[in-house]
Write an enzyme that holds these catalytic residues in place. Sequence first.
Site, PDB file in Angstrom:
ATOM      1  N   LYS A  85       0.365  -5.139   9.206  1.00  0.00           N
ATOM      2  CA  LYS A  85      -0.155  -6.468   8.918  1.00  0.00           C
ATOM      3  C   LYS A  85      -1.007  -6.814   9.461  1.00  0.00           C
ATOM      4  O   LYS A  85      -1.695  -7.438   8.888  1.00  0.00           O
ATOM      5  CB  LYS A  85       1.274  -7.381   8.525  1.00  0.00           C
ATOM      6  CG  LYS A  85       2.306  -7.269   7.611  1.00  0.00           C
ATOM      7  CD  LYS A  85       3.722  -8.441   8.224  1.00  0.00           C
ATOM      8  CE  LYS A  85       4.804  -7.863   7.387  1.00  0.00           C
ATOM      9  NZ  LYS A  85       6.073  -9.413   7.544  1.00  0.00           N
TER      10      LYS A  85
ATOM     11  N   LYS B  54       1.742  12.720   6.849  1.00  0.00           N
ATOM     12  CA  LYS B  54       2.198  12.851   7.493  1.00  0.00           C
ATOM     13  C   LYS B  54       3.143  14.228   7.155  1.00  0.00           C
ATOM     14  O   LYS B  54       3.252  14.880   8.035  1.00  0.00           O
ATOM     15  CB  LYS B  54       3.747  11.635   6.918  1.00  0.00           C
ATOM     16  CG  LYS B  54       3.088  10.188   7.006  1.00  0.00           C
ATOM     17  CD  LYS B  54       4.467   9.648   6.245  1.00  0.00           C
ATOM     18  CE  LYS B  54       4.624   9.678   5.500  1.00  0.00           C
ATOM     19  NZ  LYS B  54       3.242   9.200   3.935  1.00  0.00           N
TER      20      LYS B  54
ATOM     21  N   VAL C 160      -1.386   8.641   5.302  1.00  0.00           N
ATOM     22  CA  VAL C 160      -2.169   8.326   6.370  1.00  0.00           C
ATOM     23  C   VAL C 160      -1.868  10.125   7.005  1.00  0.00           C
ATOM     24  O   VAL C 160      -1.775   9.944   8.364  1.00  0.00           O
ATOM     25  CB  VAL C 160      -1.026   7.698   6.966  1.00  0.00           C
ATOM     26  CG1 VAL C 160      -1.253   6.206   6.640  1.00  0.00           C
ATOM     27  CG2 VAL C 160       0.213   8.206   6.662  1.00  0.00           C
TER      28      VAL C 160
ATOM     29  N   SER D   1       9.183 -12.667   4.827  1.00  0.00           N
ATOM     30  CA  SER D   1       8.140 -12.661   5.804  1.00  0.00           C
ATOM     31  C   SER D   1       6.716 -14.220   5.299  1.00  0.00           C
ATOM     32  O   SER D   1       6.122 -14.748   5.902  1.00  0.00           O
ATOM     33  CB  SER D   1       7.696 -11.846   6.561  1.00  0.00           C
ATOM     34  OG  SER D   1       6.919 -10.988   5.011  1.00  0.00           O
TER      35      SER D   1
END
Length: 777
Positions: A720, A360, A358, A677
């Site tokens: 998510k 970083k 991503v 979750s």
Amino acid sequence: MSETKFIHIPLLPLRGLIVFPGMVIHLDVGRKKSIQALEKAMMNDQHIFLAAQKESEIEEPKAADIHAVGTVAKVNQMLKLPNGTMRVLVEGMYRAEIQEFINEDTQFFVEIMELEEEHNKKAEEVALMRALLEQFEYYTKISKKISKETLDSVKDIDEPTRFADLIASHIRLKMSDKQEILETLHVSERFRKLLEIVSNEKEVVELERKIGQRVKKSMEETQKEYYLREQMKAIQTELGDKDGKSGEIADLKKKIEEKNLPERIMELLAKELSRYERIPQSSAESSIIRNYIDWVLSLPWTEETEDNLNINHAENVLNEDHYGLEKVKERVLEYLAVQQLTNSLKGPILCLVGPPGVGKTSLARSIAKSIDRQFVRISLGGVRDEAEIRGHRRTYVGAMPGRIIQGMKKAETINPVFLLDEIDKMSNDFRGDPSAAMLEVLDPEQNHTFSDHYLEETYDLSKVMFVATANNLATIPRPLLDRMEIISIAGYTEMEKLHIAKNHLLPKQLKENGLKKGQLQLRDDALLKLIRLYTREAGVRGLERQLASMCRKAAKIIVSGVKQRVVVTEKQIEALLGKPRFRYGMMEEEDQVGAATGLAYTSAGGDILSIEVSIAKGKGKLTLTGKLGDVMKESAQAAFSYIRSRADKLNIDANFHEKYDIHIHVPEGATPKDGPSAGITMATALISALSGRAVRRDVGMTGEITLRGRVLPIGGLKEKTLSAHRAGITTIIMPADNKKDLDDIPESVKEGLTFIPVDHLDTVLEYALMEENNESK
């Protein structure tokens, strides 16, 4: 007393010199007025008046610049020198005082009055004369600046006036003291002043002699030390060090002097250099000390780059290098704004958390570029030894500083941007816990005195801007996490990936593969298909690999001469890259009974999780498969217990746990899965299988369940949601306590999604399950 005499006489101003009566001296005269005064004197009776200037620096003195009291002298000899100056021999005759300046334009001409000496009792003058002679003799003995002949000539003088004037002319006195003696007409008073002056001078000369002896002794010690050092060099040469260390020591001393070091470090290096000089070159300790000196000298102690605090410049750099990532950019700009206002801000400690790819690491490099700081990166992945951070003690063979100090050496400044890559991948073993050593590095209250075992001296890290990266916060120890400011980078949406590919990745790959801009064109529809069907990731690393593959294939086509320009459309993607590797959208194609779609958070970002439940006649056995962790198994047990307690309300046979065997399976069994979750997803799939009601295929859900059916909050909602958006899901059921996290989700993603906050499983079932007649609620 004789009658007062007034005489008209030429004046010769003297600079830094006073002539006493009875004194014979050569004078060099160069000023025009002074030469004319001398010529005037020679034309008359060879008499001239000698008076001292008050300030010797004045080139053209006026009447006010010359002392009134002086000496009338006779010019015995005058000689013109080749450089135009006149050398004269004068003899002082008597004291006189200026009464009036008659001419001071072309030459000095004054009217003077002869001053008469004042005498006291003869016995007193003789006593004072003897006391002064005794003091003068001792002064002559210790000063060694007055010859024996001069002393003998002084002893032969019986006249008190001439005696006092001769001693005054031979003693080293200030101009003010000499002028005072000249102006003192009372002979006894003159003797007293000379006694006081000679006594003081005697003490000064005595002190000078003692200091001279001390200096001589010090020089003897220095010579002795030099001799011993020369002997040591000879010994070193015999032991194998042919050239000795003199040249090397001199170079090191020069380096130490040239480098701007703190005083404590200068003292440390001087001590180590002294040890190094004494130890033979062949000794093992010699190389250890030399390496230590080299390390200390190579570190930046005071060198600092100037920050570019222009916020607009920093914002432009960050926007050019990265698309999106607004939170990180905003934090960097806040740091610059505060530093511009305070000019004394400690370096912030940012932790960029997100899945691989991503951006970083590249973002940390852009931060350094935006504020014109040096950039240093160290990788902490797999580090398990505390010495990797703090260094080894010098007693160990092959000892060296830790990675932090090594990084500072590379930076060459005390205020770089320091990237601690993969900080979540550190581990520990019997050699210590490196994460504990990192606590001091990342604590703003401690890192100004960071202690490295090898240096044995504190090092200031307070001006360093630390940036850490991590894929998963769960593996970072809590105390270490507490010292960092967490900034989450969840991943990119399809439209963000499209923008990044067009403006950053594709131009980079074209350049690396030798293609010009016009030789390969990739349409937006083709690029979108590439993102959807050939990559499945939160970041863009896989996308860059696919673009590189496409560039290589285009290069082959162009080099082979088939085409000079390759245009890739949606239909031509498969011809270049082969069949799609993934399906676009992972949700079910139809509403299914006993299958629910959950949303998961993994180290690669967000993902969807399909949970399947099958029921068969049996004795109530509950089977869980799919490589589930303990937490997921407990969630399944909690859902099972909740359904048993609410069987009547859910229109489920109350004795299902005795009549049926239940099997819960999560596909991709090779991948470990864990987390609370999935609780409401498992419960929904179970209820669907037991009641026969289908689960809506366009619904994704996440939330922890309790035995009472309450839905508890979860983490990673943004990740998510991005995975649900990629999978084509349109409705997301989430815990009501997570509504605050909706602000982190991009607007472009939220536009196509419906969020349903819930706090109980009953609400989940209302939206997730189809009605008996297959009409959704």
